[in-house]
Design an enzyme around this catalytic site. Structure first.
Site, PDB file in Angstrom:
ATOM      1  N   LYS A  17       0.935  -1.130   0.106  1.00  0.00           N
ATOM      2  CA  LYS A  17       0.058   0.030  -0.057  1.00  0.00           C
ATOM      3  C   LYS A  17       0.770   1.338   0.071  1.00  0.00           C
ATOM      4  O   LYS A  17       1.954   1.234   0.327  1.00  0.00           O
ATOM      5  CB  LYS A  17      -0.792  -0.137   1.301  1.00  0.00           C
ATOM      6  CG  LYS A  17      -0.423   0.124   2.685  1.00  0.00           C
ATOM      7  CD  LYS A  17       0.108   1.438   3.200  1.00  0.00           C
ATOM      8  CE  LYS A  17       0.812   1.445   4.224  1.00  0.00           C
ATOM      9  NZ  LYS A  17       1.846   2.561   4.770  1.00  0.00           N
ATOM     10  N   VAL A 110      11.310  -4.078   2.380  1.00  0.00           N
ATOM     11  CA  VAL A 110      11.153  -4.189   3.801  1.00  0.00           C
ATOM     12  C   VAL A 110      11.432  -3.119   4.496  1.00  0.00           C
ATOM     13  O   VAL A 110      12.379  -2.123   4.338  1.00  0.00           O
ATOM     14  CB  VAL A 110      12.192  -5.384   4.143  1.00  0.00           C
ATOM     15  CG1 VAL A 110      11.988  -5.609   5.747  1.00  0.00           C
ATOM     16  CG2 VAL A 110      11.824  -6.595   3.405  1.00  0.00           C
ATOM     17  N   ALA A 111      10.548  -2.597   5.434  1.00  0.00           N
ATOM     18  CA  ALA A 111      10.848  -1.145   6.282  1.00  0.00           C
ATOM     19  C   ALA A 111      10.732  -0.004   5.298  1.00  0.00           C
ATOM     20  O   ALA A 111      11.509   0.763   5.506  1.00  0.00           O
ATOM     21  CB  ALA A 111      12.081  -1.510   7.167  1.00  0.00           C
ATOM     22  N   GLY A 112       9.800  -0.342   4.394  1.00  0.00           N
ATOM     23  CA  GLY A 112      10.049   0.993   3.470  1.00  0.00           C
ATOM     24  C   GLY A 112       8.682   1.491   3.267  1.00  0.00           C
ATOM     25  O   GLY A 112       8.414   2.594   2.506  1.00  0.00           O
ATOM     26  N   ALA A 115       3.855  -1.334   4.142  1.00  0.00           N
ATOM     27  CA  ALA A 115       3.016  -2.410   5.040  1.00  0.00           C
ATOM     28  C   ALA A 115       3.222  -3.587   4.384  1.00  0.00           C
ATOM     29  O   ALA A 115       2.425  -4.622   4.431  1.00  0.00           O
ATOM     30  CB  ALA A 115       1.768  -1.956   5.038  1.00  0.00           C
ATOM     31  N   GLY A 117       5.019  -6.274   5.754  1.00  0.00           N
ATOM     32  CA  GLY A 117       4.817  -7.391   6.895  1.00  0.00           C
ATOM     33  C   GLY A 117       3.435  -7.506   7.203  1.00  0.00           C
ATOM     34  O   GLY A 117       2.907  -8.560   7.383  1.00  0.00           O
ATOM     35  N   SER A 118       2.644  -6.369   7.290  1.00  0.00           N
ATOM     36  CA  SER A 118       1.091  -6.383   7.444  1.00  0.00           C
ATOM     37  C   SER A 118       0.415  -7.171   6.302  1.00  0.00           C
ATOM     38  O   SER A 118      -0.303  -8.019   6.584  1.00  0.00           O
ATOM     39  CB  SER A 118       0.640  -5.106   7.555  1.00  0.00           C
ATOM     40  OG  SER A 118       1.007  -4.079   8.678  1.00  0.00           O
ATOM     41  N   ASP A 151      -2.455  -1.987  10.075  1.00  0.00           N
ATOM     42  CA  ASP A 151      -2.357  -1.858   8.567  1.00  0.00           C
ATOM     43  C   ASP A 151      -2.830  -3.441   8.057  1.00  0.00           C
ATOM     44  O   ASP A 151      -3.218  -3.621   6.910  1.00  0.00           O
ATOM     45  CB  ASP A 151      -1.114  -1.831   8.035  1.00  0.00           C
ATOM     46  CG  ASP A 151      -0.677  -0.439   8.283  1.00  0.00           C
ATOM     47  OD1 ASP A 151      -1.542   0.555   8.333  1.00  0.00           O
ATOM     48  OD2 ASP A 151       0.604  -0.047   8.040  1.00  0.00           O
TER      49      ASP A 151
HETATM   50  P1  ATP Z   1       4.548   0.113   7.826  1.00  0.00           P
HETATM   51  O1  ATP Z   1       4.421   0.852   6.236  1.00  0.00           O
HETATM   52  O2  ATP Z   1       3.363  -0.815   8.134  1.00  0.00           O
HETATM   53  O3  ATP Z   1       5.018   0.990   8.773  1.00  0.00           O
HETATM   54  P2  ATP Z   1       6.967  -1.058   6.915  1.00  0.00           P
HETATM   55  O4  ATP Z   1       6.653  -1.563   5.425  1.00  0.00           O
HETATM   56  O5  ATP Z   1       7.439   0.106   6.968  1.00  0.00           O
HETATM   57  O6  ATP Z   1       5.702  -1.073   7.543  1.00  0.00           O
HETATM   58  P3  ATP Z   1       7.709  -3.983   7.283  1.00  0.00           P
HETATM   59  O7  ATP Z   1       8.264  -4.293   5.875  1.00  0.00           O
HETATM   60  O8  ATP Z   1       6.454  -4.469   7.484  1.00  0.00           O
HETATM   61  O9  ATP Z   1       7.890  -2.178   7.336  1.00  0.00           O
HETATM   62  O10 ATP Z   1       8.719  -4.344   8.314  1.00  0.00           O
HETATM   63  C1  ATP Z   1       8.988  -3.597   9.414  1.00  0.00           C
HETATM   64  C2  ATP Z   1       9.900  -4.613  10.178  1.00  0.00           C
HETATM   65  O11 ATP Z   1       9.252  -5.745  10.686  1.00  0.00           O
HETATM   66  C3  ATP Z   1      11.091  -5.082   9.547  1.00  0.00           C
HETATM   67  O12 ATP Z   1      12.271  -4.512   9.516  1.00  0.00           O
HETATM   68  C4  ATP Z   1      11.238  -6.472  10.122  1.00  0.00           C
HETATM   69  O13 ATP Z   1      12.230  -6.759  11.030  1.00  0.00           O
HETATM   70  C5  ATP Z   1       9.860  -6.668  10.820  1.00  0.00           C
HETATM   71  N1  ATP Z   1       8.981  -7.984  10.152  1.00  0.00           N
HETATM   72  C6  ATP Z   1       8.223  -8.815  10.769  1.00  0.00           C
HETATM   73  N2  ATP Z   1       7.676  -9.408  10.097  1.00  0.00           N
HETATM   74  C7  ATP Z   1       7.894  -9.222   8.778  1.00  0.00           C
HETATM   75  C8  ATP Z   1       7.396  -9.520   7.430  1.00  0.00           C
HETATM   76  N3  ATP Z   1       6.737 -10.548   7.255  1.00  0.00           N
HETATM   77  N4  ATP Z   1       7.989  -8.805   6.399  1.00  0.00           N
HETATM   78  C9  ATP Z   1       8.799  -7.873   6.575  1.00  0.00           C
HETATM   79  N5  ATP Z   1       9.420  -7.516   7.756  1.00  0.00           N
HETATM   80  C10 ATP Z   1       8.851  -8.028   8.834  1.00  0.00           C
END
Ligand code: ATP
Length: 325
Positions: A17, A110-112, A115, A117-118, A151
Site C-alpha cells: 500500500k 522491507v521497512a519501506g 506495509a 509485514g502487515s 495496517d
Molecule cells: P509500515 O508501512 O506498516 O510501517 P513497513 O513497510 O515500513 O511497515 P515492514 O516491511 O512491514 O515495514 O517491516 C518492518 C519490520 O518488521 C522489518 O524491519 C522486520 O524486522 C519486521 N518484520 C516482521 N515480519 C515481517 C515480514 N513478514 N516482512 C517484513 N518485515 C517483517
C-alpha cells in the site's frame, strides 16, 4: 461446518500500500497511539504467501526483498498463523488446527513504508483459513487482523479505503480509473516508531500537554474530503494537488537524502512525489502506464543507486491464487 475437501496447501497474493493522505493526530495520553485519518491505496506489487499443513510452525523467506526479514516467531506472518489457530479453537469450539509451514515470497520492500509485514500477516490469515476449512467469515478475519496491527485489515480489503482510528476502522472509497506509480526504494529502511517519535519531537507532542495545547491534543484528524472528491474524478493532476503525508517531514529529517529523490522525480517529469507512509520509499505519481515507464527510466539514469519499479492501483486485497489437494 468444516469443508471435507479442504486443501493441503494454499497460496495467497497480497498487495503493498501507499497512503494517499496520512493525517496524524497527537498521541493518546493513555495508549500512546496516534489517531489517524488516512486514505490507503493498494498497488499491484504483491507478496506471495504459501501455507502447508505441517507438524510444527515454520517460516521460509524467499524473493528479492528477503534480506532482513526475520524467519522466526517475531515475524508478523508467524504471529498471524498462531493467533488464527487460537481463534479457531475459541470461535469454532474445535481443537487447534494443525500448524502450518509458511513460505513468504518478498516482493515488497522491507521497512519501506509499504506495509509489507502487515500484507504477509493478512496473506497468512486468508491462506490458513482456506486450509483449515474456511470456518471464519471475512468479518471474523478482519477482527483477527486488527488484533495483529493497524495496517493488517487493509491488506485483506485492498482497493482504496479511508482508515480512521488507528487506521483499522475502514470504509471503501469510491474512485475512478487507475493510478500509475514509480516507487523508489532507499537502501536503508526506516523504523516506523522512530518516524512517529521524530514527528512528536517536531510538533512538541513529546512532553506533557500544557493548558494551551491540551484541547488540540485530544482532536482526531478530519478525513481528507478534497482528496476523496479528487479520487472520484480519476484525474492524476487533480489527485496530485491533494496528496499529503504528515510523516513526510519527520522521514525527511531522519533521511535527508530523500529530498533529492523527490527532486529527481520532479526533474524527470513525475506529476508529483511523496514519501510512502513512514518511508523511506518514495512514490512518484505519473499520468499513465507509459509515462510511469518513462519516469522509471529517467530515475534509473539520474539516480542509478536507487532501485525503482512501476506499479498500478487500486489493486485487490489478499486473494487465493492456488490450492493443492
Ligand atoms: P509500515 O508501512 O506498516 O510501517 P513497513 O513497510 O515500513 O511497515 P515492514 O516491511 O512491514 O515495514 O517491516 C518492518 C519490520 O518488521 C522489518 O524491519 C522486520 O524486522 C519486521 N518484520 C516482521 N515480519 C515481517 C515480514 N513478514 N516482512 C517484513 N518485515 C517483517
Amino acid at each position: 461446518m468444516s469443508r471435507t475437501d479442504a486443501p493441503r496447501a494454499a497460496t495467497v497474493r497480497v498487495p503493498a500500500k501507499v497512503n494517499l493522505a496520512l493525517r496524524v493526530g497527537p498521541p493518546d495520553p493513555d495508549s500512546g497511539y496516534h489517531p489517524l485519518a488516512t486514505v490507503f491505496h493498494a498497488v499491484d506489487l504483491c507478496d506471495e504467501v504459501t501455507v502447508r499443513r505441517a507438524r510444527s510452525t515454520s517460516l521460509q523467506v524467499t524473493g528479492p526483498f528477503r534480506e532482513g526479514v526475520p524467519a522466526d516467531p517475531t515475524n508478523l506472518a508467524w504471529r498471524a498463523a498462531e493467533l488464527l489457530r487460537e481463534n479457531y479453537a475459541r470461535t469454532c469450539g474445535v481443537r487447534r488446527p494443525s500448524p502450518v509451514a509458511i513460505t513468504l515470497e518478498k516482493n515488497i520492500p522491507v521497512a519501506g513504508g509499504m506495509a509489507g509485514g502487515s500484507a504477509d500477516a493478512a496473506g497468512v490469515l486468508l491462506a490458513a483459513n482456506e486450509l483449515w476449512g474456511e470456518e471464519l467469515t471475512p468479518l471474523d478475519l478482519q477482527d483477527v487482523a486488527a488484533e495483529l496491527g493497524a495496517d493488517v485489515p487493509f491488506g485483506l480489503m485492498g482497493g482504496n479505503a479511508l482508515g480512521l482510528g488507528r487506521g483499522d476502522e475502514l470504509s471503501t472509497v469510491l474512485s475512478q480509473g487507475e493510478l500509475h506509480w514509480v516507487f523508489c526504494v532507499a537502501t536503508a529502511g526506516l523504523r516506523t516508531p522512530d518516524v512517529y517519535r521524530e514527528l512528536d519531537r517536531q510538533l512538541g507532542w513529546d512532553g506533557p500537554p500544557t493548558p494551551e495545547t491540551s484541547a488540540a491534543r485530544t482532536a482526531a484528524p478530519e478525513p481528507p474530503q478534497e482528496l476523496l472528491q479528487a479520487l472520484r474524478t480519476g484525474d492524476p493532476h487533480e489527485i496530485a494537488r491533494h496528496l499529503e503525508n504528515d510523516l513526510q517531514a519527520p522521514a525527511l529529517a531522519l533521511q535527508p537524502g530523500l529530498q533529492a529523490t523527490l527532486d529527481a522525480g520532479r526533474e524527470v517529469g513525475a506529476v508529483t512525489g511523496l514519501v510512502s507512509g513512514s518511508g523511506p520509499t518514495v512514490a512518484l505519481l505519473c499520468e499513465s502506464r507509459e509515462h510511469a515507464i518513462d519516469v522509471s527510466v529517467g530515475m534509473a539514469a539520474l539516480r542509478p543507486e536507487i532501485q525503482v519499479f512501476t506499479a498500478t492501483g487500486p489493486a485487490p486485497g489478499a486473494r487465493v491464487v492456488d490450492t493443492r489437494h
